[in-house]
Design a protein around this motif. Structure first.
Motif, short mmCIF file in Angstrom:
data_model
loop_
_atom_site.label_atom_id
_atom_site.label_comp_id
_atom_site.label_asym_id
_atom_site.label_seq_id
_atom_site.Cartn_x
_atom_site.Cartn_y
_atom_site.Cartn_z
N ILE A 2 0.81 -1.20 0.00
CA ILE A 2 0.00 0.00 0.00
C ILE A 2 0.86 1.26 0.00
CG2 ILE A 2 -0.33 0.22 2.49
CD1 ILE A 2 -2.99 0.63 -0.20
N ASN A 3 2.06 1.22 0.58
CA ASN A 3 2.94 2.39 0.57
C ASN A 3 3.45 2.71 -0.82
OD1 ASN A 3 2.59 2.56 3.32
ND2 ASN A 3 4.41 1.37 3.77
N ALA A 5 1.50 2.77 -3.46
CA ALA A 5 0.37 3.24 -4.25
C ALA A 5 0.67 4.50 -5.06
CB ALA A 5 -0.86 3.46 -3.36
N ALA A 36 -3.33 9.93 -3.33
CA ALA A 36 -4.09 9.47 -2.17
C ALA A 36 -4.65 10.68 -1.44
CB ALA A 36 -3.18 8.67 -1.25
N HIS A 40 -7.93 7.10 1.77
CA HIS A 40 -8.04 6.51 0.45
C HIS A 40 -6.67 6.24 -0.17
CE1 HIS A 40 -12.31 7.26 0.61
NE2 HIS A 40 -12.06 8.53 0.90
N VAL A 41 -6.57 5.11 -0.86
CA VAL A 41 -5.32 4.70 -1.51
C VAL A 41 -4.95 5.66 -2.63
CG1 VAL A 41 -4.26 2.86 -2.88
CG2 VAL A 41 -5.71 2.28 -0.94
N TRP A 55 -12.70 6.49 -5.82
CA TRP A 55 -11.47 6.11 -5.12
C TRP A 55 -11.05 4.72 -5.54
CZ3 TRP A 55 -9.52 10.26 -3.05
CH2 TRP A 55 -10.39 11.28 -2.64
N PRO A 57 -9.94 1.13 -4.90
CA PRO A 57 -9.94 0.18 -3.78
C PRO A 57 -8.54 -0.41 -3.55
CG PRO A 57 -11.75 -0.27 -5.29
CD PRO A 57 -10.85 0.73 -5.96
N LYS A 58 -8.23 -0.67 -2.28
CA LYS A 58 -6.92 -1.22 -1.92
C LYS A 58 -6.65 -2.54 -2.64
CE LYS A 58 -4.20 -2.89 2.00
NZ LYS A 58 -3.64 -3.96 1.23
N THR A 59 -7.66 -3.40 -2.76
CA THR A 59 -7.45 -4.70 -3.41
C THR A 59 -7.04 -4.53 -4.88
OG1 THR A 59 -9.82 -4.83 -3.86
CG2 THR A 59 -9.02 -5.99 -1.91
N ALA A 61 -5.63 -1.75 -6.12
CA ALA A 61 -4.31 -1.11 -6.11
C ALA A 61 -3.21 -2.16 -5.93
CB ALA A 61 -4.23 -0.07 -5.00
N ASP A 62 -3.41 -3.10 -5.00
CA ASP A 62 -2.43 -4.16 -4.77
C ASP A 62 -2.26 -5.03 -6.02
OD1 ASP A 62 -1.97 -3.27 -2.20
OD2 ASP A 62 -3.25 -4.79 -1.26
#
Length: 111
Positions: A2-3, A5, A36, A40-41, A55, A57-59, A61-62
């Motif tokens: 996540i960092n 992103a 971000a 929010h990512v 926005w 989603p984290k999933t 983005a990963d």
């Protein structure tokens, strides 16, 4: 991940999920990943008129970070679809392969 992103900033994404609708201003379905904000990512903005579209989603983005680390930065927009489409395609391939193995006489051989 996540960092990492911010590495996605500028990435173009074609939205083809069932819940996605065209931009209310220009009708575009392609968005650009922005910065971000708060929890929010990353933000998503219309690729044509820059209107805020939502926005990331984290999933997703990963997934995008992993995909880019394996294959490099894409030359065109990455398409995001519903998981049901992927599941339907995988099921269709499995059914086809299974029917071929159960009925080998149906497989045409070229001489």
């Amino acid at each position: 991940m996540i960092n990492d992103a911010p590495l996605l900033a500028g990435l173009r994404i074609q939205l083809e999920r069932m819940k996605d609708v065209p931009c209310g201003v220009c009708g575009q379905m392609v968005v650009v990943v922005g910065q971000a904000a708060g929890p929010h990512v990353a933000s998503l903005h219309c690729a044509t008129c820059d209107r805020h579209r939502g926005w990331l989603p984290k999933t997703i983005a990963d997934f995008l970070l992993e995909t880019i680390s394996r294959f490099g930065w894409p030359t065109e927009a990455i398409t995001i679809r519903n998981p049901e489409f992927a599941q339907a395609n995988a099921t269709a391939l499995w059914v086809h392969a299974r029917s071929q193995s159960q009925h080998p006489e149906l497989v045409m051989k070229r001489n």
